[in-house]
Design a protein around this motif. Structure first.
Motif, PDB file in Angstrom:
ATOM      1  N   GLN A  88     -34.112  29.559  13.953  1.00  0.00           N
ATOM      2  CA  GLN A  88     -35.039  30.302  13.113  1.00  0.00           C
ATOM      3  C   GLN A  88     -34.918  29.925  11.641  1.00  0.00           C
ATOM      4  OE1 GLN A  88     -37.238  31.763  14.663  1.00  0.00           O
ATOM      5  NE2 GLN A  88     -36.654  33.562  15.840  1.00  0.00           N
ATOM      6  N   SER A  89     -33.936  29.078  11.300  1.00  0.00           N
ATOM      7  CA  SER A  89     -33.666  28.717   9.891  1.00  0.00           C
ATOM      8  C   SER A  89     -33.490  29.960   9.029  1.00  0.00           C
ATOM      9  CB  SER A  89     -34.791  27.830   9.339  1.00  0.00           C
ATOM     10  OG  SER A  89     -34.821  26.584  10.010  1.00  0.00           O
ATOM     11  N   ASP A  90     -32.758  30.919   9.567  1.00  0.00           N
ATOM     12  CA  ASP A  90     -32.481  32.167   8.858  1.00  0.00           C
ATOM     13  C   ASP A  90     -31.327  31.924   7.884  1.00  0.00           C
ATOM     14  OD1 ASP A  90     -31.682  34.681   8.004  1.00  0.00           O
ATOM     15  OD2 ASP A  90     -31.798  35.597   9.990  1.00  0.00           O
ATOM     16  N   TYR A 101     -26.404  31.553  16.992  1.00  0.00           N
ATOM     17  CA  TYR A 101     -26.637  30.165  16.590  1.00  0.00           C
ATOM     18  C   TYR A 101     -28.134  29.872  16.492  1.00  0.00           C
ATOM     19  CZ  TYR A 101     -26.427  25.044  16.746  1.00  0.00           C
ATOM     20  OH  TYR A 101     -26.575  23.705  16.472  1.00  0.00           O
ATOM     21  N   LEU A 102     -28.909  30.369  17.466  1.00  0.00           N
ATOM     22  CA  LEU A 102     -30.347  30.141  17.433  1.00  0.00           C
ATOM     23  C   LEU A 102     -31.016  30.916  16.305  1.00  0.00           C
ATOM     24  CD1 LEU A 102     -31.253  30.037  21.235  1.00  0.00           C
ATOM     25  CD2 LEU A 102     -31.131  28.134  19.617  1.00  0.00           C
ATOM     26  N   ALA A 159     -34.598  23.488  20.127  1.00  0.00           N
ATOM     27  CA  ALA A 159     -33.417  24.225  19.671  1.00  0.00           C
ATOM     28  C   ALA A 159     -32.787  24.991  20.819  1.00  0.00           C
ATOM     29  CB  ALA A 159     -33.813  25.178  18.537  1.00  0.00           C
ATOM     30  N   ALA A 160     -33.601  25.737  21.557  1.00  0.00           N
ATOM     31  CA  ALA A 160     -33.079  26.575  22.636  1.00  0.00           C
ATOM     32  C   ALA A 160     -32.538  25.739  23.785  1.00  0.00           C
ATOM     33  CB  ALA A 160     -34.180  27.509  23.130  1.00  0.00           C
ATOM     34  N   LEU A 193     -33.236  37.395  23.520  1.00  0.00           N
ATOM     35  CA  LEU A 193     -32.358  36.291  23.903  1.00  0.00           C
ATOM     36  C   LEU A 193     -31.182  36.800  24.737  1.00  0.00           C
ATOM     37  CD1 LEU A 193     -32.276  34.237  20.581  1.00  0.00           C
ATOM     38  CD2 LEU A 193     -33.163  33.420  22.780  1.00  0.00           C
ATOM     39  N   LEU A 194     -30.549  37.864  24.271  1.00  0.00           N
ATOM     40  CA  LEU A 194     -29.370  38.387  24.964  1.00  0.00           C
ATOM     41  C   LEU A 194     -29.722  38.958  26.333  1.00  0.00           C
ATOM     42  CD1 LEU A 194     -27.537  40.113  21.979  1.00  0.00           C
ATOM     43  CD2 LEU A 194     -26.838  38.037  23.188  1.00  0.00           C
ATOM     44  N   ALA A 195     -30.981  39.299  26.549  1.00  0.00           N
ATOM     45  CA  ALA A 195     -31.409  39.821  27.845  1.00  0.00           C
ATOM     46  C   ALA A 195     -31.509  38.726  28.901  1.00  0.00           C
ATOM     47  CB  ALA A 195     -32.757  40.533  27.707  1.00  0.00           C
TER      48      ALA A 195
END
Length: 299
Positions: free
Chosen positions: A233-235, A227-228, A124-125, A214-216
């Protein structure tokens, strides 16, 4: 050849499933056959990787796999059900969106759209980063090169998605030169691989980083993090307000306006994204300057 039918909780929309899988398919990672509503890829179980053929119907998915026993089929079924959102009862989402002036008509037209995730969090990433600022076709090309350079051979002539360790071992320079990425993009993907490796990632679904982490990472902006959260994460309640395709479906409102509008769609905001993306695909050709809506100017 072993086979099992996976009944979904409520009907499927096979056309939507195939389109979602197709626009993200990567040469050698999977075999995509839209006319037959069939998709094949490698899925790992305890006994080893298996080439799994999936055939989609309104009632569910037919899973077929050579050389698998009952235990393998149980593991494969669990993985596919989670990946394709087969066990979600969509009635709550449908009832919630029914009176909404934007989403109500979309859900009425296509009530059975599901949130397709990923089998592998690093997949995914990595594929999201490979698709930044390029067309969907270019992203798939980069993905194919990435599989060829760093993946391993799997059953059925397919390849197994690379591990973070395989990327880290060869260095960022090799990543840039082999795949043809910009220095910035290669650096972002390499950093992502380093973090996944440091966290002991083992090829499971899910992202072992939260949104601030992630943002770091240099090169990861809000679109990628959102998006991730949604697909990695299927959130069910994530939203991507910076997504150009979704905002186009919302009459080109601003990112801030999209975030404010989406607040009323909780706790099903990810399904709102799915319906907005699907409405765009029904209304015309997807934008060629975005990777599923990612702005070309986002770092």
């Amino acid at each position: 050849m072993s086979s099992r039918f996976l009944a979904s909780k409520g009907p499927l929309d096979p056309g939507h499933m195939m389109r979602t899988l197709g626009i993200h398919s990567i040469p050698t990672l999977d075999i995509h056959e839209p006319a037959e509503h069939r998709h094949t890829r490698v899925i790992a179980v305890d006994s080893g990787p298996k080439a799994v053929e999936l055939e989609f119907a309104v009632e569910g998915v037919r899973l077929t796999c050579a050389g698998s026993n009952a235990g393998d089929l149980d593991q494969l079924e669990a993985a596919v059900r989670a990946w394709l959102d087969l066990d979600t009862d969509l009635s709550g989402m449908q009832e919630s969106f029914s009176p909404d002036p934007v989403l109500g008509p979309l859900v009425e037209a296509r009530p059975w759209l599901r949130l397709v995730g990923y089998l592998n969090g690093f997949e995914a990433a990595a594929t999201t980063i490979l698709g930044q600022q390029v067309t969907l076709a270019a992203g798939r090309t980069f993905g194919g090169r990435f599989l060829s350079a760093y993946g391993s051979e799997g059953p059925g002539g397919l390849r197994i998605f690379p591990t973070p360790e395989a990327v880290v071992a060869q260095g960022v320079g090799t990543l840039r030169e082999t795949i043809g990425l910009t220095t910035t993009r290669a650096g972002t993907l390499f950093l992502m691989a380093e973090v996944f490796a440091a966290k002991g990632f083992t090829g499971t679904p899910g992202i072992p980083l939260d949104r601030p982490e992630l943002l770091a990472l240099r090169g990861v902006g809000p679109w990628t993090a959102d998006y991730l959260q949604m697909r990695g994460q299927s959130d069910p309640d994530a939203f991507v307000p910076g997504d150009l395709v979704a905002r186009r479906a919302l009459d080109r409102i601003t990112e801030r306006e999209a975030a404010a509008l989406a607040s009323s769609w909780a706790p099903y905001r990810s399904y709102a994204m799915v319906h907005l993306w699907a409405s765009d695909s029904m209304g015309g050709t997807p934008a060629q300057s975005v990777s599923h809506g990612k702005p070309t100017g986002t770092p």
